[in-house]
Write a protein that holds these residues in place. Structure first.
Motif, PDB file in Angstrom:
ATOM      1  N   GLU A  48       5.621 -17.379 -11.796  1.00  0.00           N
ATOM      2  CA  GLU A  48       6.382 -16.721 -10.871  1.00  0.00           C
ATOM      3  C   GLU A  48       7.714 -16.678 -11.529  1.00  0.00           C
ATOM      4  OE1 GLU A  48       5.995 -18.924  -7.132  1.00  0.00           O
ATOM      5  OE2 GLU A  48       4.078 -19.057  -7.322  1.00  0.00           O
ATOM      6  N   LEU A  49       8.258 -17.613 -11.983  1.00  0.00           N
ATOM      7  CA  LEU A  49       9.514 -17.714 -12.403  1.00  0.00           C
ATOM      8  C   LEU A  49       9.842 -16.472 -13.661  1.00  0.00           C
ATOM      9  CD1 LEU A  49      10.651 -21.526 -12.447  1.00  0.00           C
ATOM     10  CD2 LEU A  49      11.298 -19.689 -10.767  1.00  0.00           C
ATOM     11  N   ASN A  50       8.843 -16.492 -14.278  1.00  0.00           N
ATOM     12  CA  ASN A  50       8.732 -15.415 -15.515  1.00  0.00           C
ATOM     13  C   ASN A  50       9.129 -14.145 -15.103  1.00  0.00           C
ATOM     14  OD1 ASN A  50       6.310 -17.494 -17.516  1.00  0.00           O
ATOM     15  ND2 ASN A  50       8.906 -17.328 -17.637  1.00  0.00           N
ATOM     16  N   LYS A  51       8.175 -13.888 -13.858  1.00  0.00           N
ATOM     17  CA  LYS A  51       8.243 -12.552 -13.270  1.00  0.00           C
ATOM     18  C   LYS A  51       9.501 -12.229 -12.638  1.00  0.00           C
ATOM     19  CE  LYS A  51       5.508  -9.812 -10.030  1.00  0.00           C
ATOM     20  NZ  LYS A  51       4.334  -9.536  -8.912  1.00  0.00           N
ATOM     21  N   LEU A  52       9.943 -13.275 -11.880  1.00  0.00           N
ATOM     22  CA  LEU A  52      11.176 -13.162 -11.256  1.00  0.00           C
ATOM     23  C   LEU A  52      12.676 -12.970 -12.393  1.00  0.00           C
ATOM     24  CD1 LEU A  52      13.003 -13.462  -8.510  1.00  0.00           C
ATOM     25  CD2 LEU A  52      13.328 -15.912  -9.074  1.00  0.00           C
ATOM     26  N   CYS A  53      12.375 -13.759 -13.443  1.00  0.00           N
ATOM     27  CA  CYS A  53      13.456 -13.749 -14.052  1.00  0.00           C
ATOM     28  C   CYS A  53      13.004 -13.497 -15.672  1.00  0.00           C
ATOM     29  CB  CYS A  53      14.100 -15.104 -14.515  1.00  0.00           C
ATOM     30  SG  CYS A  53      14.648 -15.718 -12.829  1.00  0.00           S
ATOM     31  N   PRO A  54      12.505 -12.301 -15.962  1.00  0.00           N
ATOM     32  CA  PRO A  54      12.187 -11.834 -17.150  1.00  0.00           C
ATOM     33  C   PRO A  54      13.278 -11.793 -18.379  1.00  0.00           C
ATOM     34  CG  PRO A  54      12.301 -10.011 -15.971  1.00  0.00           C
ATOM     35  CD  PRO A  54      12.520 -11.009 -15.202  1.00  0.00           C
ATOM     36  N   VAL A  55      12.719 -11.950 -19.650  1.00  0.00           N
ATOM     37  CA  VAL A  55      13.785 -11.737 -20.644  1.00  0.00           C
ATOM     38  C   VAL A  55      14.315 -10.334 -20.645  1.00  0.00           C
ATOM     39  CG1 VAL A  55      14.183 -11.905 -23.280  1.00  0.00           C
ATOM     40  CG2 VAL A  55      12.547 -13.660 -22.082  1.00  0.00           C
ATOM     41  N   GLY A  56      15.578 -10.412 -20.846  1.00  0.00           N
ATOM     42  CA  GLY A  56      16.509  -9.175 -20.536  1.00  0.00           C
ATOM     43  C   GLY A  56      16.715  -8.459 -19.312  1.00  0.00           C
ATOM     44  N   GLY A  57      16.111  -9.161 -18.328  1.00  0.00           N
ATOM     45  CA  GLY A  57      16.376  -8.950 -16.951  1.00  0.00           C
ATOM     46  C   GLY A  57      17.586  -9.262 -16.385  1.00  0.00           C
ATOM     47  N   ASP A  58      17.993  -8.885 -15.146  1.00  0.00           N
ATOM     48  CA  ASP A  58      19.328  -9.200 -14.618  1.00  0.00           C
ATOM     49  C   ASP A  58      19.189 -10.606 -13.968  1.00  0.00           C
ATOM     50  OD1 ASP A  58      21.451  -9.347 -12.899  1.00  0.00           O
ATOM     51  OD2 ASP A  58      20.824  -8.035 -11.335  1.00  0.00           O
ATOM     52  N   GLU A  59      20.221 -11.225 -14.749  1.00  0.00           N
ATOM     53  CA  GLU A  59      20.322 -12.940 -14.709  1.00  0.00           C
ATOM     54  C   GLU A  59      21.272 -13.280 -13.306  1.00  0.00           C
ATOM     55  OE1 GLU A  59      21.708 -14.648 -18.282  1.00  0.00           O
ATOM     56  OE2 GLU A  59      20.173 -13.907 -19.515  1.00  0.00           O
ATOM     57  N   ASN A  60      21.581 -12.157 -12.554  1.00  0.00           N
ATOM     58  CA  ASN A  60      22.119 -12.552 -11.297  1.00  0.00           C
ATOM     59  C   ASN A  60      21.213 -12.601 -10.240  1.00  0.00           C
ATOM     60  OD1 ASN A  60      24.794 -13.019 -11.972  1.00  0.00           O
ATOM     61  ND2 ASN A  60      25.294 -10.841 -12.424  1.00  0.00           N
ATOM     62  N   VAL A  61      19.928 -12.095 -10.611  1.00  0.00           N
ATOM     63  CA  VAL A  61      18.879 -12.211  -9.466  1.00  0.00           C
ATOM     64  C   VAL A  61      18.617 -13.657  -8.907  1.00  0.00           C
ATOM     65  CG1 VAL A  61      16.202 -11.962  -9.277  1.00  0.00           C
ATOM     66  CG2 VAL A  61      17.555 -10.096 -10.134  1.00  0.00           C
ATOM     67  N   THR A  62      18.463 -13.849  -7.918  1.00  0.00           N
ATOM     68  CA  THR A  62      18.307 -15.190  -7.401  1.00  0.00           C
ATOM     69  C   THR A  62      16.763 -15.506  -6.877  1.00  0.00           C
ATOM     70  OG1 THR A  62      18.945 -14.536  -4.948  1.00  0.00           O
ATOM     71  CG2 THR A  62      20.609 -15.343  -6.352  1.00  0.00           C
ATOM     72  N   GLY A  63      16.590 -16.907  -6.880  1.00  0.00           N
ATOM     73  CA  GLY A  63      15.504 -17.368  -6.431  1.00  0.00           C
ATOM     74  C   GLY A  63      15.541 -18.552  -5.497  1.00  0.00           C
ATOM     75  N   ASN A  64      14.579 -18.902  -4.662  1.00  0.00           N
ATOM     76  CA  ASN A  64      14.703 -19.984  -3.875  1.00  0.00           C
ATOM     77  C   ASN A  64      14.509 -21.308  -4.531  1.00  0.00           C
ATOM     78  OD1 ASN A  64      14.629 -18.093  -1.685  1.00  0.00           O
ATOM     79  ND2 ASN A  64      12.461 -18.304  -1.536  1.00  0.00           N
TER      80      ASN A  64
END
Length: 334
Positions: A226-242
């Protein structure tokens, strides 16, 4: 002392209201000077949470980041000036601390009914309590009477506040410096029962824990996907998770998640993997009331931290009251 300088100092003191030493904190501090203070804070917090649920966690977090850096003095609210680097851009705060506008709104509301009576430092304490209570958590009587600091220190914040990479051992040492116990550490970490964290804070544990090039083995496999999908390598690191499975509800789900390997931050999950803190995580995961009771005790203890430095009651939480004519005058304490 020249009469001109003496008169200037008197004028400055009229505006600044400097005091020194530690304030005597007590419940109901504003009962006579501003009897509607606490109800006003709660009402504005309630409206802020209706606009954005996440503001509860953001406001509560301000107490932690204020009190650990030179005591609970509202220093975290000060904007930078040409001669002072404040705490908002410190490593643990930049792009992370938020909802300062909620504190501004509360201050504006209080200034309308009782000008320059309620300190910004006390507003943080009241608003943090209300954020918890309005999210379904415990309610408690806060001790008030703090003054606002005359300065802030980005350097102090950088040196004191832990990073998301912190482990339980380093957190125990940090809390001990403030006479906060291991139980206080674990219960106060339960503040992550509400709110969200950024991908930036967990990239290392997803892809390069301890420089291994591998994920943190403590993360439950399905949760890691779930976290890999939310925070992929090269993705937007300002995306937030619960931070836990019930991010808008203050409960003990946070601890249940840690036991099952679903802690969002490294500094959270390590509380379960570390032997000295594990027993408290397990206890709170099984007994929500025990968590609530210890959380309140911890918040009160943390709220009692003071620097003993001179202070004032700011009219605007983002700036000190000193008029420009006072900038070069000697600092007076009594």
């Amino acid at each position: 002392m020249p009469k001109k300088m003496l008169s200037s100092i008197i004028l400055c003191l009229f505006f600044i209201h400097i005091i020194s030493g530690e304030a005597e904190l007590q419940p109901g501090f504003y009962s006579k000077t501003c009897p509607e203070a606490e109800s006003t804070v709660r009402e504005i917090m309630k409206k802020a949470m209706i606009r954005e649920t996440r503001s509860a966690a953001s406001v509560m977090r301000l107490q932690f980041h204020d009190c650990f850096v030179n005591g609970c003095d509202g220093s975290v609210l000060l904007d930078d000036t040409p001669t002072m680097l404040g705490e908002k851009l410190a490593l643990s705060n930049i792009n992370s601390l938020r909802s300062f506008e909620v504190i501004d709104e509360i201050k504006d509301g209080l200034e309308k009914i009782c000008p320059q009576i309620v300190s910004c430092a006390d507003i943080i304490i009241m608003a943090a309590r209300d954020a918890v209570a309005l999210s379904g958590g415990p309610d408690w009587e806060v001790r008030l009477g703090r003054k606002d600091s005359l300065y802030a220190s980005q350097e102090d914040s950088d040196n004191i506040m832990p990073s998301p990479r912190a482990n339980a051992s380093s957190l125990i040492d940090l809390f001990a410096k403030f006479d906060l116990s291991i139980e206080d550490l674990v219960s106060l970490s339960g503040s992550h029962s509400i709110g969200q964290g950024r991908c930036f804070s967990i990239m290392f544990r997803l892809y390069n824990q301890s420089g291994s090039g591998k994920p943190d083995p403590a993360i439950e496999p399905h949760y890691r996907k779930e976290l890999n999908k939310l925070c992929p390598v090269g993705g937007d690191e300002n995306v937030t998770g619960n931070l836990d499975a019930t991010p808008a509800l203050f409960d003990n789900q946070y601890f249940k998640d840690l036991v099952s390997g679903r802690g969002f931050l490294n500094s959270d999950e390590t509380l379960y993997t570390f032997e000295e803190t594990r027993k408290w995580v397990v206890k709170f995961s099984r007994d929500q009331q025990a968590f609530f009771d210890e959380f309140v005790k911890g918040m009160l203890k943390m709220g009692d931290l003071q620097s003993g430095q001179p202070g004032e009651v700011r009219r605007n939480c983002r700036v000190v009251n000193n008029p420009k004519s006072c900038d070069k005058l000697p600092l007076l304490t009594f």
